[in-house]
Scaffold this active site. Structure first.
Site, PDB file in Angstrom:
ATOM      1  N   CYS A   9       0.870  -1.363  -0.022  1.00  0.00           N
ATOM      2  CA  CYS A   9       0.105  -0.041   0.078  1.00  0.00           C
ATOM      3  C   CYS A   9       0.727   1.412   0.133  1.00  0.00           C
ATOM      4  O   CYS A   9       1.896   1.276  -0.148  1.00  0.00           O
ATOM      5  CB  CYS A   9      -0.913   0.079   1.167  1.00  0.00           C
ATOM      6  SG  CYS A   9      -1.582  -1.407   1.512  1.00  0.00           S
ATOM      7  N   CYS A 279      14.413  -0.993   1.335  1.00  0.00           N
ATOM      8  CA  CYS A 279      13.846  -2.021   0.254  1.00  0.00           C
ATOM      9  C   CYS A 279      14.650  -1.514  -1.274  1.00  0.00           C
ATOM     10  O   CYS A 279      13.966  -0.482  -1.715  1.00  0.00           O
ATOM     11  CB  CYS A 279      12.376  -2.149   0.356  1.00  0.00           C
ATOM     12  SG  CYS A 279      11.846  -3.294  -0.822  1.00  0.00           S
ATOM     13  N   ASP A 390      12.742  -5.725 -15.646  1.00  0.00           N
ATOM     14  CA  ASP A 390      13.203  -4.909 -14.465  1.00  0.00           C
ATOM     15  C   ASP A 390      13.285  -6.148 -13.242  1.00  0.00           C
ATOM     16  O   ASP A 390      14.271  -5.859 -12.462  1.00  0.00           O
ATOM     17  CB  ASP A 390      12.230  -3.900 -13.845  1.00  0.00           C
ATOM     18  CG  ASP A 390      10.918  -4.225 -13.533  1.00  0.00           C
ATOM     19  OD1 ASP A 390      10.427  -5.341 -12.923  1.00  0.00           O
ATOM     20  OD2 ASP A 390       9.818  -3.635 -14.072  1.00  0.00           O
ATOM     21  N   CYS A 427       9.863 -12.497   0.910  1.00  0.00           N
ATOM     22  CA  CYS A 427       9.925 -11.220   1.641  1.00  0.00           C
ATOM     23  C   CYS A 427       8.927 -11.349   2.604  1.00  0.00           C
ATOM     24  O   CYS A 427       7.536 -11.689   2.558  1.00  0.00           O
ATOM     25  CB  CYS A 427       9.588 -10.070   0.666  1.00  0.00           C
ATOM     26  SG  CYS A 427       9.344  -8.364   1.530  1.00  0.00           S
ATOM     27  N   CYS A 490      18.036  -3.321   2.202  1.00  0.00           N
ATOM     28  CA  CYS A 490      17.303  -4.392   2.530  1.00  0.00           C
ATOM     29  C   CYS A 490      17.243  -5.505   1.091  1.00  0.00           C
ATOM     30  O   CYS A 490      16.614  -4.912   0.240  1.00  0.00           O
ATOM     31  CB  CYS A 490      15.647  -4.508   2.968  1.00  0.00           C
ATOM     32  SG  CYS A 490      15.246  -6.373   3.295  1.00  0.00           S
ATOM     33  N   CYS A 493      15.613 -10.650  -0.017  1.00  0.00           N
ATOM     34  CA  CYS A 493      14.995 -11.777  -1.135  1.00  0.00           C
ATOM     35  C   CYS A 493      15.957 -12.112  -2.154  1.00  0.00           C
ATOM     36  O   CYS A 493      15.931 -12.998  -2.961  1.00  0.00           O
ATOM     37  CB  CYS A 493      13.710 -11.034  -1.713  1.00  0.00           C
ATOM     38  SG  CYS A 493      14.059  -9.515  -2.460  1.00  0.00           S
TER      39      CYS A 493
END
Length: 535
Positions: A9, A279, A390, A427, A490, A493
């Protein structure tokens, strides 16, 4: 990204400072101090962060119901009826206020019905305990927090969502009969939560607070025009749209809150921030290309990924080559790669933007891709196509596109270039990829690779996709492209190493319960790790 993943969100907030009749924005509502009509404008700029639901809570001390909340499933335009001038004006009159918070949602935790839409409003007889809030992120220790609350005899949980967990702990932080300092409230949250949370809160006593967790996983920006307006949002783009100059827009520091009232704005620290963990996906995919996150341009970062891909290219470049970006977030990387290599870039892949919210869309990713993407044979026939993406998460749609480029557009070769490293792990901080089984790369790579991926592994990955070759951006190059040191990002992942205790715990759970990936890209096991984990 062809198989899109979603962020938890986006939030927005505004507050009219002082008592000025006009600040230069057109308002469909009555009253010079009203600014709540700015929220739909800001949320439209955040629509990239969530299209499932939208909502607003406004503050107006001159009406009997001081806080009013409107929220529903749908896009911002649908919820606020922005295509119908009269209905939009009526909604804005009903929600007029000198302060407001807003939210756009995509469900990474909880169900998709309208009751899960935010903001959550919590009435109370004390004005300072009557509050509404919304947030962007995800609690990695959701299961633990939920269990602790249910152990209390006097507490009950209605929904399966971490938003309700935050709601209960905000109540706990507000316990007592004396109005607490918000530093105390958010210090309590920091002591309990492991994970990502950028929060916007408003109460019936005239307080508006935005706060960012001590790691800063999710972005949060704010701007102040002294004596006029305070505004905050998950990205800088909405603040730019309101007319704030670049020098007026700042990132909320991790572990910091901004407290706004009619009298002014104060910045306060509520938790130490020994390790920043921004992130990396915000720059690669999530954020609006025009945004600036933590003083790093999203557009510039994406262009640098394309330049890095060009620098690492090993295929022979000739006059028969074309570069094709995956719509829409890979465009900047594709343009930069094309410029470096001297290869033309074409829109050889078109996306139908009008299929996104119809009953005919269906639930199959494969069928969605079949309908959603069209190739242009006039551009691609006989060409050596470099398809720039991407990131690759699940790969289901990508393999459909490659098949179309080969069979319908009759391309000679298809070379896939990815502007991020392989996604190897789940994640737990707000992206809806929480099991290993749904990911593409781990089926071929047992461990994350920091440097060059072995050629035989790349060949197997490419063959599974139906491509001639496949190349990824390296982890080292990614940090350089963003322009931040790797230790402040971060990359859990990518590396399987997470910045928090519960991030690492949940990875161990995911490895233990590793779902199997069937041939042809079919993913099994969809329950989220952080929802089923128990310790």
């Amino acid at each position: 990204m062809l198989d899109p993943v979603h962020d938890e969100c986006g939030v927005a907030a505004v507050y009219r400072l002082g008592n000025i009749e006009s600040i230069g924005f057109d308002s469909p509502a009555v009253g010079g101090n009203n600014v709540s009509h700015l929220i739909p404008v800001m949320l439209t700029d955040l629509q990239n962060r969530g299209q499932l639901a939208a909502g607003i809570t406004s503050y107006n001390p001159d009406r009997k119901k001081i806080l009013v909340t409107r929220k529903d499933n749908g896009t911002v335009g649908e919820v606020f009826r922005m295509n119908h001038e009269g209905k939009f004006e009526n909604i804005m009159r009903e929600n007029a206020g000198r302060a407001a918070i807003g939210h756009v949602r995509y469900a990474t935790c909880g169900a998709q019905d309208a009751t899960f839409a935010q903001p959550f409003e919590c009435p109370n007889g004390y004005k300072w305990k009557w509050f509404a809030f919304c947030f962007n992120g995800n609690l990695a220790n959701y299961a633990e927090c939920r269990g602790q609350i249910l152990e209390r005899d006097d507490y009950h949980l209605v929904r399966e969502t971490d938003t309700e967990i935050i709601q209960h702990h905000l109540f706990l932080g507000l316990e007592g009969t004396d109005k607490p300092d918000f530093v105390k409230v958010f210090k309590h949250l920091a002591s309990v939560f492991d994970g990502a949370y950028s929060i916007a809160l408003i109460n019936a006593d005239g307080d508006l607070v935005v706060a960012r967790d001590s790691h800063g996983f999710r972005p949060l920006c704010y701007a102040v025009r002294e004596g006029e307006l305070f505004a905050a949002a998950s990205e800088s783009q909405p603040l730019d749209s309101l007319g704030f100059a670049p020098e007026e827009i700042h990132s909320v520091e991790p572990g910091t809150l901004i407290h706004a009232t009619a009298d002014g704005v104060r910045v306060k620290r509520f938790a130490p921030s020994p390790k920043k963990s921004y992130c990396f996906f915000e720059w690669v995919y999530f954020s609006n290309v025009g945004s600036v996150i933590n003083n790093r341009s999203v557009y510039a970062s994406r262009r640098r990924t394309g330049e890095a891909l060009a620098a690492a290219e090993t295929e022979k470049i000739d006059d028969n080559c074309v570069i094709v970006p995956v719509p829409d977030t890979a465009r900047a990387a594709a343009d930069a790669m094309a410029a470096k290599l001297g290869v033309p870039v074409f829109e050889g892949l078109l996306r139908n933007r009008y299929l996104g919210r119809t009953f005919i869309e269906g639930s199959s990713r494969y069928k969605k891709a079949e309908r959603k993407y069209k190739t242009i044979p006039e551009i691609l026939e006989g060409k050596r196509v470099f398809l720039v993406e991407d990131s690759i998460v699940r790969s289901t749609t990508l393999r459909v596109i490659i098949k179309k480029i080969r069979e319908k557009a009759r391309a000679g070769e298809v070379h896939v270039r990815v502007a991020s490293p392989p996604i190897m792990a789940p994640c737990s901080y707000g992206i809806d990829m929480s099991t290993i089984g749904e990911l593409f790369a781990p089926a071929f790579m047992e461990q994350p690779v920091r440097g060059q991926i072995p050629e035989d592994t790349l060949r197997r990955l490419a063959a599974d996709l139906g491509a001639d070759t496949l190349r990824y951006l390296s982890i080292d190059a990614l940090a350089d492209c963003i322009g931040l040191p790797e230790e402040s990002l971060c990359m859990g992942c990518l590396t399987g190493k997470y910045p928090t205790e519960w991030g690492n715990k949940l990875y161990e759970v995911a490895l233990t319960e590793r779902d199997r990936r069937a041939p042809g890209g079919v993913v099994t096991g969809g329950e989220r790790t952080y929802e089923r984990a128990a310790f």
